[in-house]
Design an enzyme around this catalytic site. Sequence first.
Site, PDB file in Angstrom:
ATOM      1  N   PRO A   1      18.606 114.323 -79.781  1.00 23.54           N
ATOM      2  CA  PRO A   1      18.902 112.888 -80.514  1.00 23.54           C
ATOM      3  C   PRO A   1      19.073 111.970 -79.598  1.00 23.54           C
ATOM      4  O   PRO A   1      19.466 112.065 -78.333  1.00 23.54           O
ATOM      5  CB  PRO A   1      20.252 113.094 -81.127  1.00 23.54           C
ATOM      6  CG  PRO A   1      20.775 114.448 -80.734  1.00 23.54           C
ATOM      7  CD  PRO A   1      20.064 115.138 -79.708  1.00 23.54           C
ATOM      8  N   THR A   2      18.576 110.664 -79.711  1.00 23.98           N
ATOM      9  CA  THR A   2      18.598 109.655 -78.667  1.00 23.98           C
ATOM     10  C   THR A   2      18.757 108.418 -79.511  1.00 23.98           C
ATOM     11  O   THR A   2      18.019 108.029 -80.652  1.00 23.98           O
ATOM     12  CB  THR A   2      17.223 109.579 -77.791  1.00 23.98           C
ATOM     13  OG1 THR A   2      17.593 108.675 -76.596  1.00 23.98           O
ATOM     14  CG2 THR A   2      16.112 109.097 -78.525  1.00 23.98           C
TER      15      THR A   2
ATOM     16  N   ASP B   1      17.272 107.797 -83.190  1.00 24.37           N
ATOM     17  CA  ASP B   1      18.093 107.163 -84.262  1.00 24.37           C
ATOM     18  C   ASP B   1      17.676 105.676 -84.765  1.00 24.37           C
ATOM     19  O   ASP B   1      17.936 104.753 -84.076  1.00 24.37           O
ATOM     20  CB  ASP B   1      19.608 107.186 -83.797  1.00 24.37           C
ATOM     21  CG  ASP B   1      20.642 106.741 -84.965  1.00 24.37           C
ATOM     22  OD1 ASP B   1      20.005 106.334 -86.057  1.00 24.37           O
ATOM     23  OD2 ASP B   1      21.670 106.794 -84.836  1.00 24.37           O
TER      24      ASP B   1
ATOM     25  N   ARG C   1      27.944 112.312 -83.977  1.00 22.88           N
ATOM     26  CA  ARG C   1      26.740 111.374 -83.488  1.00 22.88           C
ATOM     27  C   ARG C   1      25.686 112.542 -83.322  1.00 22.88           C
ATOM     28  O   ARG C   1      25.722 113.549 -83.066  1.00 22.88           O
ATOM     29  CB  ARG C   1      27.056 111.081 -82.108  1.00 22.88           C
ATOM     30  CG  ARG C   1      27.940 109.967 -82.024  1.00 22.88           C
ATOM     31  CD  ARG C   1      28.284 109.703 -80.591  1.00 22.88           C
ATOM     32  NE  ARG C   1      29.465 108.587 -80.547  1.00 22.88           N
ATOM     33  CZ  ARG C   1      30.012 108.254 -79.345  1.00 22.88           C
ATOM     34  NH1 ARG C   1      29.904 108.734 -78.199  1.00 22.88           N
ATOM     35  NH2 ARG C   1      30.905 107.361 -79.638  1.00 22.88           N
TER      36      ARG C   1
ATOM     37  N   ARG D   1      19.352 115.672 -85.462  1.00 24.09           N
ATOM     38  CA  ARG D   1      19.371 117.171 -85.136  1.00 24.09           C
ATOM     39  C   ARG D   1      18.781 117.823 -86.419  1.00 24.09           C
ATOM     40  O   ARG D   1      17.830 118.635 -86.430  1.00 24.09           O
ATOM     41  CB  ARG D   1      20.720 117.838 -84.742  1.00 24.09           C
ATOM     42  CG  ARG D   1      20.975 117.262 -83.496  1.00 24.09           C
ATOM     43  CD  ARG D   1      22.399 118.012 -82.976  1.00 24.09           C
ATOM     44  NE  ARG D   1      22.872 117.294 -81.689  1.00 24.09           N
ATOM     45  CZ  ARG D   1      24.093 116.593 -81.781  1.00 24.09           C
ATOM     46  NH1 ARG D   1      24.673 116.534 -83.001  1.00 24.09           N
ATOM     47  NH2 ARG D   1      24.380 115.878 -80.926  1.00 24.09           N
TER      48      ARG D   1
ATOM     49  N   ASP E   1      22.128 112.690 -72.568  1.00 25.76           N
ATOM     50  CA  ASP E   1      22.734 112.266 -71.294  1.00 25.76           C
ATOM     51  C   ASP E   1      23.527 112.991 -70.551  1.00 25.76           C
ATOM     52  O   ASP E   1      24.448 112.717 -69.523  1.00 25.76           O
ATOM     53  CB  ASP E   1      23.639 111.030 -71.804  1.00 25.76           C
ATOM     54  CG  ASP E   1      24.960 111.499 -72.722  1.00 25.76           C
ATOM     55  OD1 ASP E   1      24.473 112.400 -73.376  1.00 25.76           O
ATOM     56  OD2 ASP E   1      26.111 110.749 -73.069  1.00 25.76           O
TER      57      ASP E   1
ATOM     58  N   GLU F   1      29.896 121.596 -84.425  1.00 22.62           N
ATOM     59  CA  GLU F   1      29.220 122.833 -83.846  1.00 22.62           C
ATOM     60  C   GLU F   1      29.541 124.137 -84.612  1.00 22.62           C
ATOM     61  O   GLU F   1      28.746 124.800 -85.198  1.00 22.62           O
ATOM     62  CB  GLU F   1      29.141 123.056 -82.397  1.00 22.62           C
ATOM     63  CG  GLU F   1      28.805 122.083 -81.564  1.00 22.62           C
ATOM     64  CD  GLU F   1      29.739 120.779 -81.413  1.00 22.62           C
ATOM     65  OE1 GLU F   1      30.812 120.726 -82.167  1.00 22.62           O
ATOM     66  OE2 GLU F   1      29.545 120.105 -80.636  1.00 22.62           O
TER      67      GLU F   1
ATOM     68  N   THR G   1      28.032 114.945 -69.155  1.00 22.79           N
ATOM     69  CA  THR G   1      28.088 113.747 -68.117  1.00 22.79           C
ATOM     70  C   THR G   1      27.868 112.531 -69.046  1.00 22.79           C
ATOM     71  O   THR G   1      27.383 112.533 -70.233  1.00 22.79           O
ATOM     72  CB  THR G   1      26.824 113.863 -67.095  1.00 22.79           C
ATOM     73  OG1 THR G   1      25.719 113.916 -67.751  1.00 22.79           O
ATOM     74  CG2 THR G   1      27.238 114.506 -66.013  1.00 22.79           C
TER      75      THR G   1
END
Length: 219
Positions: free
Chosen positions: A8-9, A39, A81, A86, A109, A163, A192
């Site tokens: 996802p971005t 998104d 998020r 997804r 990320d 999850e 990260t």
Amino acid sequence: PRIYIVTPTHTRLTQKADLTRLSYTLRLVPNIRWIVVEDADQPSDIVKNLLASSELHYTHLFAKTRPESLKKTAERWRPHRGVDQRNEAIRWIRQNAKQTGVVYFADDDNTYDIRLFEEVVGWHTSLPRNISTDMAGFAVSLQLLDDNAGAQFRATAASGYLEADFIKQLGVTLSDLEPRAEECTKVLVWHTKTEKSSIKNEALILKWYNYTSDPNIEV
Ligand code: UGA
Ligand code: MN
């Protein structure tokens, strides 16, 4: 088997930097398809161009986060998020993936050791004790996704349980898990975060020198 890597971005100043880094990692991994889900209501040029020059097999999708997914509940201190993105990827995979394979959810990320992807082939989930894993800590076989056609990420899941809620819908219990990375003794992925960048000096440049940076240059 093929690895379907779902990312996802969302649009932000550091998006291109993060996706560039991830794309270079994925270049080192054989037999993948990178499914990038924006998104957004429509695909962006930034992502379109990045994918076109990535030298990867990819699928470019988009799904704007639905307002329902952002609703506050007692169980969530902030919205999950990447949920609708997804799910859009899962929909695409169920419809289009022909080969056997596994699905891995790689946020844009994080930092991935390429040895992680050697581990991914042939396992469902890799978890410590309980089903309490980060998105980056498990993979799902395509077969399992098809056998549980209704399974999806639910924005209504309690905080920290996005999850686990998904994995439970796959009918997977603790004993079904196949721990990887030498019985979970090796760390092959890092959560990260890229620092939010500031362009406040743009205002100063305008004020002091009366010009702006070229807005046509992609950052
Ligand atoms: C942590 C977990 O590692 C994620 O797997 C989990 O989805 C997330 O929390 C969560 O809150 O649900 P974190 O680093 O805090 O991740 O979240 P982000 O990296 O900001 O977002 C996760 C993914 O969703 C990223 O790929 C990001 O680009 C995407 N995202 C984020 C969107 O598509 N839309 C948004 O508005 C925000
Ligand atoms: Mn993240």
